[in-house]
Design an enzyme around this catalytic site. Structure first.
Site, mmCIF file in Angstrom:
data_model
loop_
_atom_site.group_PDB
_atom_site.id
_atom_site.type_symbol
_atom_site.label_atom_id
_atom_site.label_comp_id
_atom_site.label_asym_id
_atom_site.label_seq_id
_atom_site.Cartn_x
_atom_site.Cartn_y
_atom_site.Cartn_z
ATOM 1 N N HIS A 233 42.631 -67.357 63.002
ATOM 2 C CA HIS A 233 41.956 -68.269 62.070
ATOM 3 C C HIS A 233 41.737 -67.546 60.747
ATOM 4 O O HIS A 233 41.342 -66.395 60.733
ATOM 5 C CB HIS A 233 40.602 -68.684 62.677
ATOM 6 C CG HIS A 233 39.903 -69.757 61.907
ATOM 7 N ND1 HIS A 233 39.254 -69.524 60.712
ATOM 8 C CD2 HIS A 233 39.765 -71.085 62.158
ATOM 9 C CE1 HIS A 233 38.735 -70.665 60.272
ATOM 10 N NE2 HIS A 233 39.025 -71.622 61.132
ATOM 11 N N CYS A 271 43.953 -73.646 58.873
ATOM 12 C CA CYS A 271 42.697 -74.303 58.516
ATOM 13 C C CYS A 271 42.763 -74.679 57.039
ATOM 14 O O CYS A 271 42.677 -73.815 56.164
ATOM 15 C CB CYS A 271 41.515 -73.381 58.806
ATOM 16 S SG CYS A 271 39.938 -74.123 58.339
ATOM 17 N N ASP A 351 38.130 -81.077 61.575
ATOM 18 C CA ASP A 351 37.180 -79.973 61.540
ATOM 19 C C ASP A 351 35.978 -80.380 60.689
ATOM 20 O O ASP A 351 36.139 -80.960 59.620
ATOM 21 C CB ASP A 351 37.873 -78.744 60.951
ATOM 22 C CG ASP A 351 37.092 -77.479 61.210
ATOM 23 O OD1 ASP A 351 36.153 -77.512 62.028
ATOM 24 O OD2 ASP A 351 37.423 -76.450 60.599
HETATM 25 C C1 DNO Z 1 33.982 -73.185 62.055
HETATM 26 C C2 DNO Z 1 35.080 -72.625 62.781
HETATM 27 C C3 DNO Z 1 34.939 -71.155 63.104
HETATM 28 C C4 DNO Z 1 36.114 -70.757 63.926
HETATM 29 C C5 DNO Z 1 36.251 -69.308 64.182
HETATM 30 C C6 DNO Z 1 37.595 -69.052 64.835
HETATM 31 O O1 DNO Z 1 33.743 -74.316 62.143
HETATM 32 O O2 DNO Z 1 36.282 -72.936 62.181
HETATM 33 O O3 DNO Z 1 33.800 -70.942 63.849
HETATM 34 O O4 DNO Z 1 35.985 -71.335 65.171
HETATM 35 O O5 DNO Z 1 36.146 -68.590 63.025
HETATM 36 O O6 DNO Z 1 37.586 -67.834 65.459
#
Ligand code: DNO
Length: 396
Positions: A233, A271, A351
């Site tokens: 990520h 992301c 997300d």
């Molecule tokens: C937030 C997420 C992060 C993500 C971590 C992946 O909403 O995108 O908490 O889960 O950084 O390791």
């Protein structure tokens, strides 16, 4: 793309039944109570899988298996923690989960300064204000060398900001920044975070990247053997915080990580919100360049403000071209189908989401309320359907 939804487990205020109503078919989950780098017990992983299956879903992605700080520092008991991480991979493989998301951000995971920033629509968004953050770092945490990366104007702005903050807002800012957001791997008090940051003193981004590559050289072959795809990520936000190195912020960073272990298993969580917080990240170019190694997509948007501040925007209406990214991801899927790849459906999740309507005032994980994500998913689903109608070659 496969529509998935993050579920924090039985303690999540959003039950699986509501996720079903949202129309998602895959679950993204982790054993969130195990965050100290210890190996995940097989029986607990299987129990989580069974809960997910019993509700009529598949467990599509593990997000995340935390990486102990000693691995990032490559010091102390790091080897033991790498072995523990591999053990967790074995447990995850037993449960049949094909993708594992993780991050390599030192000390702090995703970071915001405001969890209820009022939108003109009267809903609420998460926000990162660079001046609030600097004010915290300089005058509350009082980190040594906090002023080094700041210009005179930023220092002045941070000072003015700090003096204007009420005692309550100062406490709230500290909670927001260091107490750990949902899914983040740790929460700290002032002393602990100061000590941890100090452990990284002198470490350059190159050093951290080398430590990541050493880690990958050990875990990628194990994942390969187990049939698991790894998806790192990006840093959120994609720049240094607290003077700490960050190594997954730009296309160049991703190229370097990919070439250190040049196999599809060593892949990416794309992301849009994280990469999109930097105007110099070309998201469409990145989606196309890294497409074959994107194993998971986080679809959310930020609206960039001035000077490295941003707030989380509606899923289709931020600073990035979300429709273009969705199209590029669907084109990638079509390409995978063409060559007969099994992983031709990229799991994506809406997300974060705004805090809206009935969710306001309820106990919710910041960013992970129901209605806001439901809205995001519905908008994204509409885009996907529209693209399929217009370009039948994107239909599976
Ligand atoms: C937030 C997420 C992060 C993500 C971590 C992946 O909403 O995108 O908490 O889960 O950084 O390791």
């Amino acid at each position: 793309m496969k529509e998935t939804w993050r579920w924090f487990g039985p303690d999540d205020p959003i039950p699986l039944e509501h996720i079903k109503q949202a129309g998602a078919s895959g679950i993204v989950s982790a054993l969130h109570h195990l965050y100290r780098g210890e190996p995940w017990p097989v029986d607990e992983v299987l129990k989580r899988r069974d809960e997910i299956l019993a509700a009529g879903f598949v467990w599509s992605v593990v997000e995340s298996i935390p990486i102990h700080n000693s691995i990032k520092l490559r010091s102390g008991p790091y080897q033991r923690y790498i072995e523990a991480w591999k053990d967790s991979l074995v447990a995850v493989a037993k449960a049949g989960v094909p993708v594992v998301c993780y991050n390599f951000m030192p000390v702090v995971d995703w970071t915001r300064t405001d969890l209820q920033w009022r939108l003109p629509t009267t809903g609420y968004a998460l926000r990162f204000d660079a001046i609030d953050f600097a004010a915290y770092d300089l005058f509350i945490l009082k980190r040594k060398d906090a002023e080094v990366s700041l210009s005179e104007a930023q220092l002045e702005a941070a000072h003015v900001r700090f003096t204007s903050l009420s005692e309550t807002r100062r406490e709230n800012l500290e909670q927001t920044i260091i107490a750990g957001l949902p899914g983040a791997e740790a929460s700290y008090d002032r002393e602990t975070i100061r000590d941890l940051i100090a452990e990284y003193r002198g470490m350059k981004a190159d050093d951290l990247c080398n430590n990541l590559c050493e880690f990958l050289k050990e875990v990628v072959p194990v994942a390969q053997e187990l049939g698991i795809r790894l998806a790192i990520h990006p840093d959120d936000p994609p720049w240094s915080l607290f003077g700490l190195p960050r190594v997954v912020s730009t296309a160049e960073d991703v190229r370097r990580i990919f070439s250190a272990c040049d196999t599809a298993v060593n892949g990416l969580t794309f992301c849009v919100g994280s990469f999109g917080a930097r105007a110099d990240n070309d998201l469409l170019g990145m989606t196309r360049e890294f497409g074959s190694r994107i194993h998971f997509a986080h679809l959310r948007q930020v609206m960039r403000e001035s000077d490295r501040s941003f707030h989380e925007a509606a899923h289709l209406n931020g600073s990035s071209d979300m429709v273009g990214v969705i199209r590029a991801l669907m084109e990638e899927e079509a390409g995978r189908r063409h060559v007969g790849r099994q992983d031709d459906k990229i799991p994506m999740r809406p997300d974060h989401g705004h805090l809206l309507a009935d969710d306001i005032g309820k106990k919710m994980n910041p960013g992970y309320s129901f209605v806001g994500r439901l809205k995001g998913l519905a908008e994204i689903r509409g885009v996907m359907q529209g693209l399929r109608n217009a370009m039948p070659e994107l239909s599976d």
